[in-house]
Design a protein around this motif. Structure first.
Motif, mmCIF file in Angstrom:
data_model
loop_
_atom_site.group_PDB
_atom_site.id
_atom_site.type_symbol
_atom_site.label_atom_id
_atom_site.label_comp_id
_atom_site.label_asym_id
_atom_site.label_seq_id
_atom_site.Cartn_x
_atom_site.Cartn_y
_atom_site.Cartn_z
ATOM 1 N N THR A 286 0.851 -1.184 0.000
ATOM 2 C CA THR A 286 0.000 0.000 0.000
ATOM 3 C C THR A 286 0.887 1.233 0.000
ATOM 4 O O THR A 286 1.797 1.348 0.823
ATOM 5 N N GLU A 287 0.630 2.150 -0.917
ATOM 6 C CA GLU A 287 1.403 3.390 -1.001
ATOM 7 C C GLU A 287 0.575 4.546 -0.463
ATOM 8 O O GLU A 287 -0.584 4.730 -0.851
ATOM 9 N N LEU A 288 1.165 5.325 0.438
ATOM 10 C CA LEU A 288 0.543 6.537 0.972
ATOM 11 C C LEU A 288 1.265 7.732 0.380
ATOM 12 O O LEU A 288 2.475 7.892 0.562
ATOM 13 N N VAL A 289 0.537 8.573 -0.347
ATOM 14 C CA VAL A 289 1.115 9.750 -0.994
ATOM 15 C C VAL A 289 0.484 10.986 -0.385
ATOM 16 O O VAL A 289 -0.749 11.053 -0.242
ATOM 17 N N ALA A 290 1.313 11.963 -0.008
ATOM 18 C CA ALA A 290 0.759 13.175 0.594
ATOM 19 C C ALA A 290 1.822 14.264 0.636
ATOM 20 O O ALA A 290 3.022 13.971 0.700
ATOM 21 N N PRO A 291 1.395 15.523 0.642
ATOM 22 C CA PRO A 291 2.323 16.618 0.949
ATOM 23 C C PRO A 291 2.586 16.637 2.454
ATOM 24 O O PRO A 291 1.961 15.871 3.204
ATOM 25 N N LEU B 74 2.634 -10.417 4.592
ATOM 26 C CA LEU B 74 2.967 -9.132 5.190
ATOM 27 C C LEU B 74 2.110 -8.018 4.598
ATOM 28 O O LEU B 74 1.817 -8.019 3.400
ATOM 29 N N ALA B 75 1.744 -7.072 5.440
ATOM 30 C CA ALA B 75 1.203 -5.810 4.950
ATOM 31 C C ALA B 75 2.370 -4.836 4.846
ATOM 32 O O ALA B 75 3.006 -4.520 5.852
ATOM 33 N N VAL B 76 2.667 -4.382 3.636
ATOM 34 C CA VAL B 76 3.787 -3.466 3.402
ATOM 35 C C VAL B 76 3.214 -2.100 3.065
ATOM 36 O O VAL B 76 2.406 -1.966 2.133
ATOM 37 N N VAL B 77 3.610 -1.092 3.826
ATOM 38 C CA VAL B 77 3.141 0.278 3.613
ATOM 39 C C VAL B 77 4.351 1.136 3.273
ATOM 40 O O VAL B 77 5.317 1.194 4.043
ATOM 41 N N LEU B 78 4.298 1.801 2.122
ATOM 42 C CA LEU B 78 5.368 2.688 1.672
ATOM 43 C C LEU B 78 4.819 4.096 1.571
ATOM 44 O O LEU B 78 3.811 4.320 0.892
ATOM 45 N N THR B 79 5.433 5.047 2.241
ATOM 46 C CA THR B 79 5.010 6.436 2.080
ATOM 47 C C THR B 79 5.853 7.090 0.998
ATOM 48 O O THR B 79 7.046 6.832 0.867
ATOM 49 N N ASN B 80 5.201 7.926 0.221
ATOM 50 C CA ASN B 80 5.851 8.621 -0.890
ATOM 51 C C ASN B 80 5.499 10.092 -0.807
ATOM 52 O O ASN B 80 4.432 10.459 -0.307
ATOM 53 N N GLN B 81 6.389 10.917 -1.280
ATOM 54 C CA GLN B 81 6.171 12.345 -1.245
ATOM 55 C C GLN B 81 5.440 12.808 -2.506
ATOM 56 O O GLN B 81 5.401 12.100 -3.514
ATOM 57 N N ALA B 82 4.858 13.974 -2.425
ATOM 58 C CA ALA B 82 4.166 14.565 -3.562
ATOM 59 C C ALA B 82 5.066 15.588 -4.225
ATOM 60 O O ALA B 82 5.780 16.333 -3.552
ATOM 61 N N THR B 83 5.045 15.617 -5.538
ATOM 62 C CA THR B 83 5.836 16.580 -6.291
ATOM 63 C C THR B 83 4.916 17.414 -7.172
ATOM 64 O O THR B 83 3.844 16.963 -7.581
ATOM 65 N N THR B 84 5.310 18.632 -7.449
ATOM 66 C CA THR B 84 4.521 19.529 -8.281
ATOM 67 C C THR B 84 4.837 19.291 -9.749
ATOM 68 O O THR B 84 6.003 19.324 -10.155
#
Length: 421
Positions: free
Chosen positions: A94-99, A249-259
Protein backbone atom coordinates in the motif's frame (compact mmCIF):
# COMPACT_ATOMS: atom_id res chain seq x y z
CA UNK A 1 7.39 -23.15 -6.43
CA UNK A 2 5.93 -23.58 -2.96
CA UNK A 3 2.15 -23.29 -2.71
CA UNK A 4 0.87 -20.47 -0.56
CA UNK A 5 -1.75 -20.92 2.12
CA UNK A 6 -4.08 -18.40 0.52
CA UNK A 7 -4.43 -20.68 -2.56
CA UNK A 8 -6.40 -23.16 -0.45
CA UNK A 9 -10.16 -22.86 -0.73
CA UNK A 10 -10.62 -22.29 2.99
CA UNK A 11 -12.70 -19.72 4.90
CA UNK A 12 -11.06 -16.37 5.55
CA UNK A 13 -11.17 -17.00 9.29
CA UNK A 14 -9.10 -20.17 8.85
CA UNK A 15 -6.57 -18.44 6.59
CA UNK A 16 -6.17 -15.68 9.18
CA UNK A 17 -5.55 -18.20 11.97
CA UNK A 18 -2.88 -19.93 9.89
CA UNK A 19 -1.12 -16.66 9.10
CA UNK A 20 -1.18 -15.61 12.74
CA UNK A 21 0.51 -18.90 13.59
CA UNK A 22 3.23 -18.19 11.01
CA UNK A 23 1.99 -20.88 8.60
CA UNK A 24 2.18 -19.20 5.21
CA UNK A 25 2.91 -22.13 2.89
CA UNK A 26 1.03 -25.40 2.37
CA UNK A 27 4.11 -27.40 3.31
CA UNK A 28 4.11 -25.65 6.70
CA UNK A 29 0.70 -27.22 7.37
CA UNK A 30 1.66 -30.67 6.08
CA UNK A 31 4.81 -30.97 8.17
CA UNK A 32 2.80 -30.84 11.41
CA UNK A 33 0.70 -33.55 13.00
CA UNK A 34 -3.04 -32.79 13.29
CA UNK A 35 -2.65 -32.21 17.03
CA UNK A 36 0.26 -29.79 16.50
CA UNK A 37 -1.66 -27.93 13.80
CA UNK A 38 -4.72 -27.65 16.04
CA UNK A 39 -2.62 -26.27 18.90
CA UNK A 40 -0.63 -23.75 16.82
CA UNK A 41 -3.53 -22.41 14.71
CA UNK A 42 -6.22 -22.67 17.42
CA UNK A 43 -8.31 -25.14 15.40
CA UNK A 44 -10.35 -28.08 16.60
CA UNK A 45 -8.80 -31.54 15.97
CA UNK A 46 -11.40 -32.29 13.31
CA UNK A 47 -10.78 -28.96 11.56
CA UNK A 48 -7.01 -29.55 11.60
CA UNK A 49 -7.34 -33.09 10.20
CA UNK A 50 -9.71 -31.95 7.45
CA UNK A 51 -7.45 -29.02 6.56
CA UNK A 52 -4.42 -31.28 6.20
CA UNK A 53 -6.39 -33.70 4.05
CA UNK A 54 -7.49 -30.95 1.69
CA UNK A 55 -4.04 -29.34 1.66
CA UNK A 56 -2.46 -32.64 0.60
CA UNK A 57 -4.58 -32.91 -2.53
CA UNK A 58 -3.07 -31.92 -5.84
CA UNK A 59 -4.43 -28.48 -6.77
CA UNK A 60 -6.76 -28.30 -9.73
CA UNK A 61 -6.46 -25.60 -12.36
CA UNK A 62 -8.53 -22.56 -11.43
CA UNK A 63 -9.50 -19.45 -13.32
CA UNK A 64 -8.13 -16.07 -12.34
CA UNK A 65 -5.42 -15.16 -9.90
CA UNK A 66 -5.26 -16.73 -6.44
CA UNK A 67 -6.72 -14.46 -3.83
CA UNK A 68 -4.28 -12.60 -1.57
CA UNK A 69 -3.88 -13.58 2.08
CA UNK A 70 -6.94 -12.70 4.14
CA UNK A 71 -6.58 -10.21 6.94
CA UNK A 72 -5.99 -6.53 7.48
CA UNK A 73 -4.30 -4.13 9.85
CA UNK A 74 -6.99 -1.82 11.21
CA UNK A 75 -6.42 1.94 11.42
CA UNK A 76 -8.90 2.91 14.20
CA UNK A 77 -10.92 4.83 11.60
CA UNK A 78 -14.05 2.94 10.53
CA UNK A 79 -14.46 5.05 7.40
CA UNK A 80 -10.88 4.54 6.30
CA UNK A 81 -11.01 0.80 7.02
CA UNK A 82 -14.25 0.52 5.04
CA UNK A 83 -12.67 2.38 2.12
CA UNK A 84 -9.80 -0.14 2.07
CA UNK A 85 -12.05 -3.17 2.53
CA UNK A 86 -11.16 -3.79 6.18
CA UNK A 87 -7.87 -1.96 6.67
CA UNK A 88 -4.34 -2.17 5.30
CA UNK A 89 -4.33 -5.55 3.51
CA UNK A 90 -1.92 -8.36 4.22
CA UNK A 91 0.01 -9.71 1.26
CA UNK A 92 0.08 -6.43 -0.66
CA UNK A 93 1.94 -3.13 -0.92
CA UNK A 94 0.00 0.00 0.00
CA UNK A 95 1.40 3.39 -1.00
CA UNK A 96 0.54 6.54 0.97
CA UNK A 97 1.12 9.75 -0.99
CA UNK A 98 0.76 13.18 0.59
CA UNK A 99 2.32 16.62 0.95
CA UNK A 100 3.73 17.56 4.37
CA UNK A 101 1.06 17.41 7.06
CA UNK A 102 -1.03 14.87 5.16
CA UNK A 103 -0.77 12.24 7.89
CA UNK A 104 1.51 9.60 6.35
CA UNK A 105 3.78 9.18 9.35
CA UNK A 106 0.89 9.26 11.82
CA UNK A 107 -0.97 6.56 9.90
CA UNK A 108 2.15 4.37 9.85
CA UNK A 109 2.71 4.78 13.59
CA UNK A 110 -0.93 3.99 14.31
CA UNK A 111 -0.80 0.87 12.14
CA UNK A 112 2.35 -0.35 13.92
CA UNK A 113 0.57 -0.15 17.28
CA UNK A 114 -2.66 -1.64 15.91
CA UNK A 115 -0.86 -4.70 14.54
CA UNK A 116 -0.14 -5.68 18.15
CA UNK A 117 -3.82 -5.64 19.17
CA UNK A 118 -5.15 -8.99 20.42
CA UNK A 119 -6.46 -11.27 17.68
CA UNK A 120 -9.55 -11.90 19.82
CA UNK A 121 -10.46 -8.21 19.47
CA UNK A 122 -9.80 -7.77 15.75
CA UNK A 123 -6.03 -7.30 15.79
CA UNK A 124 -3.24 -9.55 14.59
CA UNK A 125 -1.25 -10.13 17.81
CA UNK A 126 1.77 -9.53 15.60
CA UNK A 127 5.02 -7.57 15.41
CA UNK A 128 5.63 -4.59 13.14
CA UNK A 129 8.70 -2.92 11.70
CA UNK A 130 8.93 0.83 11.10
CA UNK A 131 11.75 1.75 8.73
CA UNK A 132 12.47 5.44 9.27
CA UNK A 133 14.47 7.19 6.54
CA UNK A 134 13.53 10.73 7.63
CA UNK A 135 15.01 10.73 11.15
CA UNK A 136 11.57 11.55 12.51
CA UNK A 137 11.10 11.78 16.31
CA UNK A 138 8.72 8.87 16.79
CA UNK A 139 9.46 7.55 20.28
CA UNK A 140 7.17 9.81 22.31
CA UNK A 141 4.40 9.50 19.75
CA UNK A 142 4.57 5.69 19.78
CA UNK A 143 4.26 5.71 23.57
CA UNK A 144 1.17 7.95 23.48
CA UNK A 145 -0.47 5.86 20.75
CA UNK A 146 0.22 2.64 22.66
CA UNK A 147 -1.25 4.09 25.86
CA UNK A 148 -4.40 5.17 24.01
CA UNK A 149 -4.69 1.75 22.35
CA UNK A 150 -4.39 0.03 25.74
CA UNK A 151 -7.25 2.16 27.11
CA UNK A 152 -9.34 1.32 24.06
CA UNK A 153 -8.68 -2.42 24.43
CA UNK A 154 -9.52 -2.30 28.12
CA UNK A 155 -12.91 -0.74 27.36
CA UNK A 156 -13.58 -3.24 24.56
CA UNK A 157 -12.59 -6.15 26.79
CA UNK A 158 -14.88 -5.09 29.61
CA UNK A 159 -17.83 -5.08 27.20
CA UNK A 160 -16.91 -8.36 25.46
CA UNK A 161 -18.98 -11.45 26.13
CA UNK A 162 -16.27 -13.86 25.01
CA UNK A 163 -14.09 -14.98 27.95
CA UNK A 164 -11.08 -15.33 25.63
CA UNK A 165 -11.48 -11.71 24.52
CA UNK A 166 -11.70 -10.58 28.14
CA UNK A 167 -8.50 -12.42 29.02
CA UNK A 168 -6.68 -11.03 25.96
CA UNK A 169 -7.76 -7.50 26.85
CA UNK A 170 -6.56 -7.95 30.43
CA UNK A 171 -3.14 -9.11 29.21
CA UNK A 172 -2.74 -6.26 26.71
CA UNK A 173 -0.89 -3.12 27.82
CA UNK A 174 1.04 -0.23 26.32
CA UNK A 175 4.28 -1.97 27.24
CA UNK A 176 3.28 -5.22 25.55
CA UNK A 177 2.31 -3.31 22.41
CA UNK A 178 5.61 -1.40 22.31
CA UNK A 179 7.58 -4.62 22.67
CA UNK A 180 6.10 -5.67 19.33
CA UNK A 181 7.11 -2.45 17.51
CA UNK A 182 10.63 -2.41 16.04
CA UNK A 183 12.20 0.74 14.59
CA UNK A 184 15.07 0.71 12.10
CA UNK A 185 16.70 3.93 10.95
CA UNK A 186 18.23 3.95 7.46
CA UNK A 187 19.80 7.00 5.88
CA UNK A 188 20.87 6.02 2.36
CA UNK A 189 19.63 4.18 -0.70
CA UNK A 190 22.28 1.49 -0.25
CA UNK A 191 21.01 0.78 3.27
CA UNK A 192 17.40 0.65 2.16
CA UNK A 193 18.30 -1.85 -0.57
CA UNK A 194 19.39 -4.21 2.20
CA UNK A 195 15.88 -4.17 3.71
CA UNK A 196 14.69 -7.42 2.01
CA UNK A 197 17.66 -9.30 3.49
CA UNK A 198 17.00 -7.79 6.93
CA UNK A 199 13.32 -8.74 6.69
CA UNK A 200 14.16 -12.31 5.74
CA UNK A 201 16.29 -12.65 8.87
CA UNK A 202 13.72 -10.95 11.11
CA UNK A 203 10.87 -13.14 9.84
CA UNK A 204 12.74 -16.19 11.08
CA UNK A 205 12.72 -14.81 14.61
CA UNK A 206 9.59 -12.71 15.07
CA UNK A 207 5.90 -12.98 14.05
CA UNK A 208 6.16 -9.97 11.76
CA UNK A 209 3.02 -8.94 9.84
CA UNK A 210 3.50 -5.23 9.07
CA UNK A 211 6.37 -3.28 7.49
CA UNK A 212 6.16 0.50 7.10
CA UNK A 213 8.82 2.44 5.18
CA UNK A 214 8.61 6.18 5.89
CA UNK A 215 9.55 7.30 3.35
CA UNK A 216 10.68 5.36 0.31
CA UNK A 217 11.54 8.56 -1.60
CA UNK A 218 13.87 10.17 0.95
CA UNK A 219 17.03 8.09 0.32
CA UNK A 220 16.90 8.97 -3.38
CA UNK A 221 16.27 12.66 -2.83
CA UNK A 222 19.69 13.96 -3.86
CA UNK A 223 22.37 13.07 -6.36
CA UNK A 224 21.14 9.72 -7.70
CA UNK A 225 21.07 9.39 -11.51
CA UNK A 226 17.53 8.81 -12.75
CA UNK A 227 18.19 5.51 -14.63
CA UNK A 228 20.02 3.99 -11.68
CA UNK A 229 17.38 5.17 -9.22
CA UNK A 230 14.59 3.68 -11.32
CA UNK A 231 16.42 0.35 -11.50
CA UNK A 232 17.02 0.23 -7.75
CA UNK A 233 13.43 1.15 -6.94
CA UNK A 234 12.05 -1.48 -9.27
CA UNK A 235 14.24 -4.13 -7.66
CA UNK A 236 13.27 -3.06 -4.13
CA UNK A 237 9.56 -3.07 -4.97
CA UNK A 238 9.80 -6.53 -6.55
CA UNK A 239 11.52 -7.95 -3.47
CA UNK A 240 8.96 -6.40 -1.12
CA UNK A 241 6.06 -7.70 -3.25
CA UNK A 242 7.52 -11.20 -3.11
CA UNK A 243 7.97 -11.09 0.66
CA UNK A 244 4.49 -9.63 1.16
CA UNK A 245 2.82 -12.38 -0.87
CA UNK A 246 4.85 -15.29 0.48
CA UNK A 247 4.88 -14.30 4.13
CA UNK A 248 1.51 -12.57 4.46
CA UNK A 249 2.97 -9.13 5.19
CA UNK A 250 1.20 -5.81 4.95
CA UNK A 251 3.79 -3.47 3.40
CA UNK A 252 3.14 0.28 3.61
CA UNK A 253 5.37 2.69 1.67
CA UNK A 254 5.01 6.44 2.08
CA UNK A 255 5.85 8.62 -0.89
CA UNK A 256 6.17 12.35 -1.25
CA UNK A 257 4.17 14.56 -3.56
CA UNK A 258 5.84 16.58 -6.29
CA UNK A 259 4.52 19.53 -8.28
CA UNK A 260 3.97 18.79 -11.97
CA UNK A 261 4.11 21.68 -14.44
CA UNK A 262 2.54 20.71 -17.79
CA UNK A 263 4.89 21.20 -20.73
CA UNK A 264 2.29 23.06 -22.73
CA UNK A 265 1.30 25.36 -19.89
CA UNK A 266 -1.71 25.10 -17.64
CA UNK A 267 -2.26 24.75 -13.92
CA UNK A 268 0.27 22.93 -11.78
CA UNK A 269 -0.86 19.84 -9.90
CA UNK A 270 0.53 17.37 -7.38
CA UNK A 271 1.66 13.94 -8.54
CA UNK A 272 3.48 11.10 -6.73
CA UNK A 273 7.25 11.37 -6.74
CA UNK A 274 9.70 8.75 -8.05
CA UNK A 275 8.78 8.94 -11.72
CA UNK A 276 6.73 6.90 -14.20
CA UNK A 277 8.32 3.55 -13.41
CA UNK A 278 7.05 3.67 -9.84
CA UNK A 279 3.34 3.97 -10.63
CA UNK A 280 2.76 0.20 -10.89
CA UNK A 281 4.89 -0.90 -7.93
CA UNK A 282 2.11 -0.74 -5.30
CA UNK A 283 -1.19 -2.58 -5.44
CA UNK A 284 -3.03 0.17 -3.53
CA UNK A 285 -2.54 3.92 -3.51
CA UNK A 286 -4.00 6.37 -1.00
CA UNK A 287 -3.72 10.13 -1.43
CA UNK A 288 -3.82 11.91 1.93
CA UNK A 289 -4.81 15.58 1.83
CA UNK A 290 -4.76 17.98 4.81
CA UNK A 291 -8.05 19.87 5.14
CA UNK A 292 -7.58 22.00 8.22
CA UNK A 293 -7.71 19.73 11.26
CA UNK A 294 -9.04 16.87 9.11
CA UNK A 295 -7.25 14.58 6.68
CA UNK A 296 -8.98 13.29 3.57
CA UNK A 297 -7.93 9.90 2.19
CA UNK A 298 -8.56 9.34 -1.52
CA UNK A 299 -8.33 5.77 -2.80
CA UNK A 300 -7.03 6.11 -6.37
CA UNK A 301 -5.78 2.57 -6.98
CA UNK A 302 -7.09 -0.79 -5.79
CA UNK A 303 -7.32 -4.10 -7.68
CA UNK A 304 -10.73 -4.97 -6.26
CA UNK A 305 -12.45 -1.81 -5.01
CA UNK A 306 -13.75 1.37 -6.59
CA UNK A 307 -12.15 4.75 -5.97
CA UNK A 308 -13.52 6.66 -3.02
CA UNK A 309 -12.76 9.01 -0.15
CA UNK A 310 -12.76 8.82 3.63
CA UNK A 311 -12.11 11.63 6.13
CA UNK A 312 -10.19 10.97 9.34
CA UNK A 313 -8.56 12.92 12.16
CA UNK A 314 -5.15 12.80 13.78
CA UNK A 315 -5.71 13.49 17.47
CA UNK A 316 -3.56 13.20 20.55
CA UNK A 317 -4.88 9.64 20.99
CA UNK A 318 -4.14 8.73 17.38
CA UNK A 319 -6.02 8.24 14.12
CA UNK A 320 -9.77 8.43 14.64
CA UNK A 321 -13.02 8.97 12.71
CA UNK A 322 -14.46 12.38 11.97
CA UNK A 323 -17.60 13.04 13.99
CA UNK A 324 -20.60 14.18 11.98
CA UNK A 325 -20.82 15.03 8.29
CA UNK A 326 -17.86 16.17 6.25
CA UNK A 327 -18.05 18.38 3.16
CA UNK A 328 -15.45 17.08 0.74
CA UNK A 329 -13.32 19.81 -0.88
CA UNK A 330 -12.39 19.85 -4.53
CA UNK A 331 -9.50 17.47 -5.25
CA UNK A 332 -6.11 19.11 -5.62
CA UNK A 333 -4.04 16.07 -6.56
CA UNK A 334 -3.86 14.53 -9.97
CA UNK A 335 -3.30 10.75 -10.04
CA UNK A 336 -3.99 9.88 -13.65
CA UNK A 337 -1.98 10.00 -16.83
CA UNK A 338 0.16 12.84 -15.48
CA UNK A 339 1.27 10.71 -12.55
CA UNK A 340 4.41 9.58 -14.28
CA UNK A 341 5.59 13.07 -15.16
CA UNK A 342 7.26 13.63 -11.79
CA UNK A 343 10.73 12.29 -12.36
CA UNK A 344 12.18 12.07 -8.91
CA UNK A 345 12.43 13.02 -5.29
CA UNK A 346 13.97 16.48 -5.42
CA UNK A 347 12.97 19.81 -6.86
CA UNK A 348 9.57 21.31 -7.68
CA UNK A 349 9.53 21.22 -11.47
CA UNK A 350 8.59 17.60 -12.01
CA UNK A 351 11.91 16.25 -10.76
CA UNK A 352 10.80 15.54 -7.21
CA UNK A 353 8.66 16.69 -4.33
CA UNK A 354 8.41 20.41 -4.67
CA UNK A 355 6.92 20.45 -1.21
CA UNK A 356 10.36 20.05 0.34
CA UNK A 357 11.50 17.58 2.97
CA UNK A 358 8.72 15.51 4.44
CA UNK A 359 7.71 16.27 8.01
CA UNK A 360 4.28 14.91 8.74
CA UNK A 361 3.87 16.93 11.90
CA UNK A 362 3.59 20.23 10.02
CA UNK A 363 0.34 21.75 11.12
CA UNK A 364 -2.99 21.01 12.76
CA UNK A 365 -3.66 18.35 15.32
CA UNK A 366 -0.81 16.24 13.97
CA UNK A 367 1.80 18.86 14.82
CA UNK A 368 0.37 19.20 18.30
CA UNK A 369 0.45 15.45 18.79
CA UNK A 370 4.16 15.25 17.88
CA UNK A 371 5.33 18.40 19.64
CA UNK A 372 6.65 16.53 22.66
CA UNK A 373 9.13 14.55 20.57
CA UNK A 374 10.26 17.23 18.14
CA UNK A 375 12.22 19.24 20.68
CA UNK A 376 14.58 16.39 21.40
CA UNK A 377 16.11 16.08 17.92
CA UNK A 378 17.08 12.51 17.15
CA UNK A 379 15.17 10.78 19.90
CA UNK A 380 16.54 7.36 19.03
CA UNK A 381 20.26 7.18 18.56
CA UNK A 382 22.08 3.89 18.03
CA UNK A 383 21.24 1.53 20.83
CA UNK A 384 18.30 3.58 22.18
CA UNK A 385 15.51 1.28 23.34
CA UNK A 386 11.97 1.57 22.01
CA UNK A 387 9.54 -0.42 24.09
CA UNK A 388 12.26 -2.76 25.30
CA UNK A 389 13.81 -3.42 21.87
CA UNK A 390 17.00 -1.84 20.58
CA UNK A 391 17.00 0.02 17.31
CA UNK A 392 20.24 -0.17 15.35
CA UNK A 393 21.55 1.43 12.22
CA UNK A 394 22.79 -0.38 9.16
CA UNK A 395 26.07 1.43 8.67
CA UNK A 396 29.09 1.61 6.40
CA UNK A 397 27.30 0.23 3.36
CA UNK A 398 28.23 1.55 -0.06
CA UNK A 399 26.10 1.59 -3.17
CA UNK A 400 28.38 -0.99 -4.80
CA UNK A 401 27.49 -3.57 -2.14
CA UNK A 402 24.09 -4.24 -3.75
CA UNK A 403 23.30 -5.43 -7.26
CA UNK A 404 19.66 -4.39 -7.89
CA UNK A 405 19.41 -6.20 -11.23
CA UNK A 406 19.88 -9.62 -9.69
CA UNK A 407 19.00 -9.00 -6.07
CA UNK A 408 22.32 -10.46 -4.93
CA UNK A 409 23.90 -8.97 -1.83
CA UNK A 410 27.65 -9.32 -1.87
CA UNK A 411 29.49 -11.22 0.85
CA UNK A 412 31.11 -8.06 2.13
CA UNK A 413 27.74 -6.71 3.26
CA UNK A 414 26.82 -9.76 5.31
CA UNK A 415 29.08 -8.65 8.15
CA UNK A 416 27.71 -5.12 7.96
CA UNK A 417 24.05 -6.04 8.42
CA UNK A 418 23.02 -5.64 12.04
CA UNK A 419 20.18 -7.58 13.62
CA UNK A 420 17.19 -5.78 15.01
CA UNK A 421 16.78 -8.08 17.99
Amino acid sequence: MARQIYTLQEPDSTIQKLHRAGLVQVRDVLRLTPDQLAAEAHLSPSEAAGLQQRAGRRPALTQGRPRPPAGHVVTFSRRLDALLGGGLPLGRITELVAPPGGGKTQLCLQACVDAALPAELGGLSADSLLVDTEDSPVTERLHSLAAAAADHVRCAGSAAADPAACRAAADFSAESALRRVHVLRLSSAAELLLLPAVLTELLERRPLRLVCVDSVAAPWRYGEPVPRRAQELQWLAAQLRRLAARRGLAVVLTNQATTHLPAGGGAACLVPALGPGWRHCAALRLWLEPCGDIRLARLTKHPERADGTAPFQVLAVGVRDVCGDFDEPAGQSEDSEQEGEGEGPSGGDGDGPGTGQEEDGAGGAESEAKSQGEGTGHVEEEGHAVGGHVTERVSDVTATDVTPRTGDVSDCTASKRQRLI
